[in-house]
Write an enzyme that holds these catalytic residues in place. Structure first.
Site, PDB file in Angstrom:
ATOM      1  N   MET A 232      14.900  43.671   8.323  1.00 22.14           N
ATOM      2  CA  MET A 232      13.681  44.395   8.673  1.00 22.14           C
ATOM      3  C   MET A 232      13.505  45.555   7.699  1.00 22.14           C
ATOM      4  O   MET A 232      14.395  46.396   7.581  1.00 22.14           O
ATOM      5  CB  MET A 232      13.757  44.942  10.099  1.00 22.14           C
ATOM      6  CG  MET A 232      13.581  43.919  11.194  1.00 22.14           C
ATOM      7  SD  MET A 232      11.868  43.393  11.384  1.00 22.14           S
ATOM      8  CE  MET A 232      12.159  41.651  11.710  1.00 22.14           C
ATOM      9  N   HIS A 233      12.345  45.599   7.023  1.00 23.60           N
ATOM     10  CA  HIS A 233      12.126  46.706   6.101  1.00 23.60           C
ATOM     11  C   HIS A 233      10.660  47.085   5.927  1.00 23.60           C
ATOM     12  O   HIS A 233      10.354  48.090   5.295  1.00 23.60           O
ATOM     13  CB  HIS A 233      12.712  46.364   4.721  1.00 23.60           C
ATOM     14  CG  HIS A 233      11.889  45.370   3.959  1.00 23.60           C
ATOM     15  ND1 HIS A 233      11.969  44.017   4.197  1.00 23.60           N
ATOM     16  CD2 HIS A 233      10.967  45.530   2.975  1.00 23.60           C
ATOM     17  CE1 HIS A 233      11.135  43.389   3.390  1.00 23.60           C
ATOM     18  NE2 HIS A 233      10.516  44.282   2.654  1.00 23.60           N
ATOM     19  N   ARG A 234       9.728  46.298   6.470  1.00 26.60           N
ATOM     20  CA  ARG A 234       8.305  46.602   6.283  1.00 26.60           C
ATOM     21  C   ARG A 234       7.956  47.938   6.943  1.00 26.60           C
ATOM     22  O   ARG A 234       8.397  48.222   8.063  1.00 26.60           O
ATOM     23  CB  ARG A 234       7.446  45.502   6.887  1.00 26.60           C
ATOM     24  CG  ARG A 234       7.574  44.154   6.200  1.00 26.60           C
ATOM     25  CD  ARG A 234       6.695  44.077   4.983  1.00 26.60           C
ATOM     26  NE  ARG A 234       6.911  42.829   4.248  1.00 26.60           N
ATOM     27  CZ  ARG A 234       6.255  42.496   3.148  1.00 26.60           C
ATOM     28  NH1 ARG A 234       5.355  43.325   2.653  1.00 26.60           N
ATOM     29  NH2 ARG A 234       6.499  41.365   2.523  1.00 26.60           N
TER      30      ARG A 234
ATOM     31  N   ARG B 196      15.460  51.855   3.400  1.00 30.79           N
ATOM     32  CA  ARG B 196      14.390  52.475   4.184  1.00 30.79           C
ATOM     33  C   ARG B 196      14.713  52.409   5.675  1.00 30.79           C
ATOM     34  O   ARG B 196      14.527  53.381   6.413  1.00 30.79           O
ATOM     35  CB  ARG B 196      13.058  51.776   3.921  1.00 30.79           C
ATOM     36  CG  ARG B 196      11.919  52.350   4.799  1.00 30.79           C
ATOM     37  CD  ARG B 196      10.669  51.496   4.765  1.00 30.79           C
ATOM     38  NE  ARG B 196      10.013  51.565   3.477  1.00 30.79           N
ATOM     39  CZ  ARG B 196       9.789  50.521   2.676  1.00 30.79           C
ATOM     40  NH1 ARG B 196      10.195  49.310   3.048  1.00 30.79           N
ATOM     41  NH2 ARG B 196       9.185  50.677   1.532  1.00 30.79           N
TER      42      ARG B 196
ATOM     43  N   ASP C 223      11.010  40.226   8.383  1.00 30.88           N
ATOM     44  CA  ASP C 223       9.625  40.565   8.058  1.00 30.88           C
ATOM     45  C   ASP C 223       9.403  40.446   6.546  1.00 30.88           C
ATOM     46  O   ASP C 223       8.411  40.930   6.012  1.00 30.88           O
ATOM     47  CB  ASP C 223       9.248  41.964   8.562  1.00 30.88           C
ATOM     48  CG  ASP C 223      10.128  43.080   7.998  1.00 30.88           C
ATOM     49  OD1 ASP C 223      10.965  42.806   7.113  1.00 30.88           O
ATOM     50  OD2 ASP C 223       9.995  44.236   8.450  1.00 30.88           O
TER      51      ASP C 223
END
Length: 365
Positions: A204-206, A239, A283
């Site tokens: 998950m990084h969006r 992030r 994502d």
């Protein structure tokens, strides 16, 4: 013919590597690599050069922080100097990151032909920075190489001349085909005490998922839900890691039983984990494509995808929600023996780079 190939973020390295390798086969072509620095630490870039047999960049611009605008402008200012020094015959950009658009803009203004690999992908969501980068890069590119029919259709709707559009397949898959066997030799699952097809791999990084506390908490609730039934391996994007700490969620995440948190992985390590997973929850755009080729079930937690072939033909399940009560039955269905049956999309055969370079040679040499 001198070509400057642009890399900035992890997916760029995977896509440029097979094209650079084909360029190297031709004595009348000179391939130089420019690294903008968008992903700059060893785990986010250096290890990829080593594993993908890419030479060290001819130029490293060192632009790795600031807002989207600051990053794009910084890359443009530095890349303009490279253009003036090298006087290339062509600039090749891949994907949809800030580096892609920044270098394409400079090349177009300097009257250097722009080649965009992985052109035409559209999510329909202009809130995504990548969508803006895709649209603008395609509009100023001289040659556009696409991975699926939907991309061709998108470009024609945007009045891109047909002679500029080339359906050549997916260079991301070229790298996967080349390195899959090497990745399979790694013993990552054993090191994590996991059996093949017995765990869920998650990424998950969006920004929409991890940049605000509400959505990040929802992601954590999904992890708890999944990890309650099956082990979860979660390589943390910088992030995501930063925001977990910023929102005071570090202790909560570390207490989740069944969750193994890992730092960002090299290409081969991540490919190994993906190839042996029972399910991937993500994502990421590229992971949707890789799981489709590997025939590994995938759940994508986004409102839309710019890679519809992975849903229409492949193993990808697009869930427009972060509600764990919606994710749970989808996960249980897959893990319970009812995964979506997919097939490999047209021209995803490991030869896309060969077709791309053949077309460029026909047009420019």
């Amino acid at each position: 013919m001198k070509v400057l190939s642009i890399v900035g973020a992890r997916p760029n390295f995977i896509k440029v590597a097979p094209i650079h390798a084909v360029f190297q086969k031709h004595r009348d072509m000179e391939s130089r690599i420019v690294h903008t620095g968008q992903h700059y630490d060893d785990q986010m870039s250096g290890i990829f050069f080593d594993q993908l047999n890419l030479p060290r960049p001819d130029y490293f611009l060192g632009i790795n922080n600031g807002s989207h605008t600051e990053q794009t402008a910084g890359i443009m200012l530095q890349f303009e100097k490279v253009i003036h020094t090298e006087k290339p015959d062509m600039v090749l950009v891949v994907g949809d990151v800030n580096s892609t658009l920044a270098c394409a803009l400079v090349a177009a203004k300097e009257q250097v032909p722009v080649v965009h690999v992985e052109a035409g992908l559209r999510s329909g969501d202009r809130r995504m920075p990548e969508e803006i980068n895709r649209i603008m890069t395609d509009s100023i590119s001289d040659q556009l190489f696409v991975t699926e029919q939907a991309a061709v259709d998108n470009l024609r709707k945007e009045n891109i001349p047909a002679e500029k559009i080339h359906f050549t397949g997916n260079v991301l898959i070229d790298s996967l085909v080349r390195y899959r066997a090497k990745a399979s030799e790694l013993k990552i699952s054993e090191q994590l005490n996991l059996r093949t097809r017995s765990y869920v791999l998650m990424t998950m990084h969006r920004p929409a998922n991890v940049d605000n506390e509400k959505s990040l908490r929802q992601v954590i609730e999904i992890i708890k839900c999944v990890a309650g039934d099956v082990p979860v391996v979660f390589p943390l994007h910088p992030r995501t890691l930063k925001n977990i700490a910023a929102f005071g969620l570090k202790n909560e995440v570390e207490r989740i039983r069944g969750l193994q948190i890992m730092r960002p992985l090299g290409y081969l390590e991540f490919l190994n984990l993906m190839d042996n997973a029972a399910l991937v929850i993500t994502d990421s755009g590229g992971v949707q494509e890789e799981t489709t080729f590997l025939n590994v079930p995938c759940i994508t937690l986004r409102e839309s995808t710019e890679r519809p072939v992975t849903v229409e033909v492949g193993t990808n399940n697009l869930l427009n929600t972060l509600d764990k009560e919606v994710v749970r039955p989808a996960m249980e269905s897959i893990l319970g023996g009812s995964p979506k049956i997919g097939k490999i999309p047209y021209l995803w055969d490991g030869q896309a780079a060969e077709r791309i370079v053949a077309i460029l040679r026909e047009k420019y040499i």
